[in-house]
Scaffold this motif. Structure first.
Motif, PDB file in Angstrom:
ATOM      1  N   ASP A 134      -7.612   1.779   1.309  1.00  0.00           N
ATOM      2  CA  ASP A 134      -8.789   1.269   2.009  1.00  0.00           C
ATOM      3  C   ASP A 134      -8.762  -0.249   2.151  1.00  0.00           C
ATOM      4  N   HIS A 193       0.851  -1.181   0.000  1.00  0.00           N
ATOM      5  CA  HIS A 193       0.000   0.000   0.000  1.00  0.00           C
ATOM      6  C   HIS A 193       0.894   1.240   0.000  1.00  0.00           C
ATOM      7  N   LYS A 211     -10.862   9.280  -5.003  1.00  0.00           N
ATOM      8  CA  LYS A 211     -11.196   7.889  -5.293  1.00  0.00           C
ATOM      9  C   LYS A 211     -10.034   7.172  -5.966  1.00  0.00           C
ATOM     10  N   GLN A 212      -9.444   7.820  -6.966  1.00  0.00           N
ATOM     11  CA  GLN A 212      -8.343   7.200  -7.701  1.00  0.00           C
ATOM     12  C   GLN A 212      -7.096   7.065  -6.839  1.00  0.00           C
ATOM     13  N   TYR A 255      -4.039   1.822  -2.534  1.00  0.00           N
ATOM     14  CA  TYR A 255      -4.622   0.780  -1.674  1.00  0.00           C
ATOM     15  C   TYR A 255      -4.853   1.296  -0.247  1.00  0.00           C
ATOM     16  N   GLU A 315     -13.332  12.560  -7.443  1.00  0.00           N
ATOM     17  CA  GLU A 315     -12.772  11.517  -8.290  1.00  0.00           C
ATOM     18  C   GLU A 315     -11.278  11.329  -8.052  1.00  0.00           C
ATOM     19  N   GLN A 370     -12.998   7.246   2.105  1.00  0.00           N
ATOM     20  CA  GLN A 370     -13.583   7.451   0.792  1.00  0.00           C
ATOM     21  C   GLN A 370     -13.385   8.900   0.378  1.00  0.00           C
ATOM     22  N   ILE A 407      -7.065   6.693  -3.559  1.00  0.00           N
ATOM     23  CA  ILE A 407      -7.350   5.581  -2.648  1.00  0.00           C
ATOM     24  C   ILE A 407      -7.178   4.247  -3.370  1.00  0.00           C
ATOM     25  N   LYS A 408      -7.669   4.162  -4.580  1.00  0.00           N
ATOM     26  CA  LYS A 408      -7.608   2.929  -5.366  1.00  0.00           C
ATOM     27  C   LYS A 408      -6.171   2.526  -5.676  1.00  0.00           C
ATOM     28  N   HIS A 409      -5.380   3.456  -6.191  1.00  0.00           N
ATOM     29  CA  HIS A 409      -4.030   3.113  -6.655  1.00  0.00           C
ATOM     30  C   HIS A 409      -3.022   2.977  -5.512  1.00  0.00           C
TER      31      HIS A 409
END
Length: 213
Positions: free
Chosen positions: A154, A101, A145-146, A152, A142, A136, A148-150
Motif C-alpha cells: 500500500d 515492495h 493486513k500483515q 509494502y 489480519e 486493505q 500488505i504491511k510486510h
C-alpha cells in the motif's frame, strides 16, 4: 493479489533435478541451477502468471523481475527447487530512489498463518481495493493486513499505479448498469490475445464488484 493456478512443472526442470546429484541426495541447492535453465524457468513462471507480479499485479518481464521463493530458502531449504514454491515477483535491479515492495520487501519474512499465498484460491477475496488505489484487508483480515504491511503493498507508488488502472477501467463504462459492470468484470478476468492478464486486474475487478453492492 491474483490467484495463480499452478500448472505442471516444466519437463526441462524435472529432467534437470533428476540429473542433479545433490538434489537426488535430498540436498537441493538453488545455486546449482544453471543460468540457461533458470532463464527458461523464469519465462515459464511469467507465462503461468499471465505476465503480472505474483503479489502486486504489475506487468513483469524477465529483465524487470525475479524468481521468488514463496517460503524463503533459509527457513525452508528443502523447498529451494520445488516448483510449487516458485513464483515470479516484480523488481530486479532497483533504481536508487525506487522503494522496495513485493518479493524484495518480503525478503525472509514468512508466517504460515499470516502470509497470504497467491496459490490460495481465496486470496483475491481477502483484499479490498478502493478507487483511490488503496488496498486493505477484507473484513479486518489480519493475515491480509500483515501481508500488505510486510510486502509494502500500500505504498504511494503502488497506490498511484492502481488508481490509474482503476480510473482507466471506469472511463470505459459509459453507463454504470449491472450488465455493463458484469461484462467488464468478465473482461478483466480473462487473458488477452497475448495470453497476458491486464496489470492490476484484481484491483480493477475488486472496485467493479463493489459497484454491484
Amino acid at each position: 493479489m491474483k490467484y495463480i493456478d499452478k500448472g505442471t512443472e516444466p519437463s526441462f526442470f524435472t529432467e534437470w533435478k533428476n540429473q542433479d546429484k545433490m538434489y537426488q541426495r535430498g540436498r537441493p541447492n538453488w545455486k546449482r541451477l544453471d543460468s540457461t535453465s533458470k532463464k527458461r524457468l523464469h519465462k515459464a513462471l511469467i507465462k503461468e502468471q499471465g505476465a503480472i507480479c505474483c503479489y502486486c499485479g504489475t506487468r513483469i518481464r524477465v529483465n524487470e523481475s525475479h524468481i521468488e521463493h514463496f517460503r524463503p530458502q533459509k527457513q525452508y531449504p528443502e523447498l529451494k527447487l520445488e516448483y510449487n514454491n516458485l513464483l515470479c515477483s516484480c523488481q530486479f535491479e532497483l533504481q536508487k530512489t525506487e522503494p522496495r515492495h513485493c518479493g524484495n520487501a518480503k525478503g525472509s519474512w514468512f508466517d504460515e498463518n499470516l502470509t497470504i499465498s497467491p496459490l490460495d484460491r481465496c486470496c483475491e477475496s481477502r483484499f479490498e481495493y478502493l478507487e483511490n488505489g488503496s488496498v486493505q484487508g477484507s473484513n479486518n483480515d489480519e493475515a491480509a493486513k500483515q501481508t500488505i504491511k510486510h510486502l509494502y503493498l500500500d505504498i504511494n507508488k503502488l497506490r498511484e499505479l492502481r488508481q490509474a488502472a482503476i480510473f482507466a477501467a471506469l472511463e470505459d463504462i459509459d453507463i454504470l448498469d449491472e450488465k455493463m459492470i458484469q461484462e467488464q468484470i468478465a473482461f478483466y478476468s480473462q487473458r488477452n490475445s497475448s495470453d497476458q492478464l491486464i496489470p492490476f486486474c484484481s484491483a480493477i475487478i475488486g472496485v467493479l464488484s463493489s459497484l454491484l453492492n
